[in-house]
Design an enzyme around this catalytic site. Structure first.
Site, short mmCIF file in Angstrom:
data_model
loop_
_atom_site.label_atom_id
_atom_site.label_comp_id
_atom_site.label_asym_id
_atom_site.label_seq_id
_atom_site.Cartn_x
_atom_site.Cartn_y
_atom_site.Cartn_z
CD GLU A 83 -28.44 -11.41 49.21
OE1 GLU A 83 -28.77 -10.37 49.82
OE2 GLU A 83 -28.69 -11.60 48.01
CB ALA A 113 -64.05 -2.10 57.00
C1 AOF Z 1 -32.13 -5.10 48.14
N1 AOF Z 1 -31.92 -5.83 49.25
O1 AOF Z 1 -31.30 -7.66 50.28
C2 AOF Z 1 -31.32 -7.66 47.93
C3 AOF Z 1 -31.58 -6.91 46.76
O2 AOF Z 1 -29.42 -0.38 44.53
P1 AOF Z 1 -29.10 -1.58 45.32
O3 AOF Z 1 -27.62 -1.91 45.32
O4 AOF Z 1 -29.65 -1.55 46.72
O5 AOF Z 1 -29.76 -2.83 44.57
C4 AOF Z 1 -31.12 -3.06 44.59
C5 AOF Z 1 -31.42 -4.33 43.82
O6 AOF Z 1 -30.69 -5.44 44.34
C6 AOF Z 1 -32.87 -4.77 43.89
O7 AOF Z 1 -33.62 -4.17 42.87
C7 AOF Z 1 -32.78 -6.27 43.70
O8 AOF Z 1 -32.77 -6.55 42.32
C8 AOF Z 1 -31.41 -6.65 44.24
N2 AOF Z 1 -31.44 -7.42 45.53
N3 AOF Z 1 -31.98 -5.63 46.94
O9 AOF Z 1 -32.49 -3.94 48.24
C9 AOF Z 1 -31.51 -7.08 49.22
N4 AOF Z 1 -30.92 -8.94 47.89
ZN ZN Z 2 -27.40 -7.89 46.69
#
Ligand code: AOF
Ligand code: ZN
Length: 362
Positions: A57, A159
Site C-alpha cells: 500500500e 513426478a
Molecule cells: C508485508 N507487506 O505489503 C503488507 C503486510 O514487519 P513489517 O512492518 O514488515 O510487518 C509485517 C506484517 O505486516 C505482516 O505480518 C502482515 O501482517 C502485515 N502486512 N506485510 O510484509 C505488505 N501489507
Molecule cells: Zn502495512
C-alpha cells in the site's frame, strides 16, 4: 454487480503484482495494491518487494503522481495497523484522504486481525472485504499456515507415471516428466524457502536442487540423513551462498563443507522425529518447505499430517512395474477407507504432462 466484477478484475491484477515478490518477502505475505478513481482509471500500483521494506500500500501511494483524496485503493490483504519494520499502512491511507478501500482477506497476523479495517472505518473510510477471498487466501497459504500454526507450510512435489510410479524397482527415474514440467519445478523452487530431500535421493540421483530461473534465487537445501550416509562432495552441498542443513541422528564429526549446518534430532523407532525437526526448522527461519524426495519420505509427511499440499506432475506413461516405487510408500492397506484424502485445487496441462495440485484433508 458491475462494480463487483471490476473489483475482481483489479484484485486479479493485485495478485499478479504480489507474486513479483515471490522468493524475496518470506516470512512476510505476498501483497499487491492498486489505486484507482471512480471510473476505474488506474492511478498507481505497488507491491511488497522485499522482506523488511515498504508494504504494498505504501509503495502504491508513493508511486502516485497525483492527489489521492477521494480515490480508491484495492489490496489483497487487509492494511496493517501495527508498527513493525514499517509504520501502519492504515494510518498512511487515512492521511492521503483515500475514501474507499477494497480488501481481499483479513490479515491472520494476530497483531492486525481486523484492526486495520477497524482503523479505516473509524476514520470514515468505506471498506469492502472478501473480494476474491479464496484466491487471496491461496496466494498467501504459506503466510496463513505460519501465522495460525507456527509451523512451516509443507508441499510435496512428485513426478510420476499415470500408474503413480516415481521410479522403477531399480531406481531409474530419468526422465518421467518432460522439460516443460521440469522448468515449472524451477519456478516452484523459487517460491519455497527450502527444498527437503532424503539421503537416498542424494545418493541415487545426486541432484543440485538449485533454482536455474533467470531472476530466481536458490532455496535452502535440507537433507534428511539419519546416519550421515551422504558424501560430502554431493552436488547438493555445493557452495552457492545458500544455507544447507542436514537433519541427522548423531553428528559423527564427518567432514562436510563448513556452511553446512548439522542439526541433531531426537529419534523415535530409529527414525528422526519429524515433528520435532519441522518445528526446529521453523525456529531456524524456514517458513515453507517443498519436498523432492522418494515415496518413503513423502509418506512420512502424509501420515504425520504435516503435509499441506501435493503438487503432482503426471506424465502420460504407464510403467507397469509391480515393484516400482510409488509416490507414497506405506504399509499394506486393506480398505479404501484408509486413504489419505485431498481436495483438488487445480489441474493444469502443460505440453505432455499434467500438474495436479491438491490440499490434504486432515
Ligand atoms: C508485508 N507487506 O505489503 C503488507 C503486510 O514487519 P513489517 O512492518 O514488515 O510487518 C509485517 C506484517 O505486516 C505482516 O505480518 C502482515 O501482517 C502485515 N502486512 N506485510 O510484509 C505488505 N501489507
Ligand atoms: Zn502495512
Amino acid at each position: 454487480m458491475m462494480q463487483q466484477k471490476a473489483y475482481e478484475k483489479l484484485m486479479r491484477q493485485c495478485i499478479i503484482l504480489a507474486k513479483k515478490g515471490e522468493g524475496r518477502v518470506s516470512p512476510n505475505p505476498l501483497v499487491g495494491s492498486i489505486i484507482f478513481d471512480d471510473d476505474f482509471r488506474i492511478i498507481s500500483k505497488g507491491y511488497h518487494q522485499k522482506y523488511g521494506e515498504n508494504h504494498a500500500e505504501r509503495n502504491a501511494i508513493l508511486n502516485a503522481k497525483e492527489n489521492l483524496a477521494g480515490k480508491n485503493l484495492i489490496v489483497n490483504l487487509e492494511p496493517c495497523s501495527h508498527f513493525g519494520k514499517t509504520p501502519p499502512c492504515a494510518d498512511l491511507i487515512i492521511k492521503t484522504g483515500i475514501k474507499k478501500v477494497i480488501v481481499g482477506m483479513i490479515d491472520p497476523n494476530p497483531k492486525v486481525a481486523g484492526n486495520g479495517i477497524k482503523k479505516l472505518k473509524n476514520a470514515g473510510i468505506e471498506v469492502i472485504t472478501g473480494v476474491l477471498e479464496n484466491e487471496c487466501r491461496l496466494l498467501n497459504e504459506i503466510f496463513i499456515k505460519n501465522q495460525e500454526k507456527n509451523l512451516p507450510f509443507i508441499a510435496i512435489k512428485t513426478a510420476c507415471t499415470l500408474d503413480g510410479k516415481i521410479a522403477t524397482s531399480t531406481g531409474s527415474s530419468k526422465w518421467i516428466t518432460d522439460e516443460y514440467s521440469r522448468k515449472e519445478v524451477q519456478k516452484l523452487r523459487n517460491r519455497y524457502d527450502s527444498i527437503l530431500t532424503s539421503s537416498n535421493t542424494v545418493i541415487n540421483d545426486n541432484p543440485a536442487m538449485t533454482c536455474r530461473l533467470k531472476s530466481g534465487r536458490n532455496p535452502v537445501r535440507i537433507v534428511l540423513d539419519t546416519n550421515l550416509k551422504t558424501a560430502a562432495d554431493s552436488k547438493i552441498y555445493n557452495d552457492d551462498g545458500t544455507k544447507v542443513i542436514i537433519l541427522t541422528k548423531k553428528n559423527k564429526n564427518k567432514k562436510y563443507p563448513k556452511y553446512v549446518e548439522i542439526i541433531e534430532c531426537p529419534v523415535i523407532n530409529k527414525h528422526i522425529d519429524i515433528n520435532w525437526a519441522v518445528k526446529k526448522l521453523y525456529e531456524r527461519g524456514i517458513y515453507s518447505i517443498m519436498t523432492e524426495a522418494g515415496g518413503t519420505l513423502n509418506n512420512v509427511f502424509i501420515q504425520t499430517g504435516l503435509a499441506d499440499k501435493l503438487i503432482q506432475f503426471t506424465a502420460p506413461k504407464i510403467l507397469a512395474d509391480k515393484a516400482g516405487i510409488n509416490i507414497a510408500e506405506g504399509e499394506t492397506r486393506n480398505e479404501i477407507s484408509q486413504c489419505n484424502n485431498l481436495t483438488i485445487l487445480s489441474t493444469k496441462r502443460l505440453k505432455n504432462d499434467i500438474i495436479i495440485t491438491g490440499t490434504f484433508l486432515h
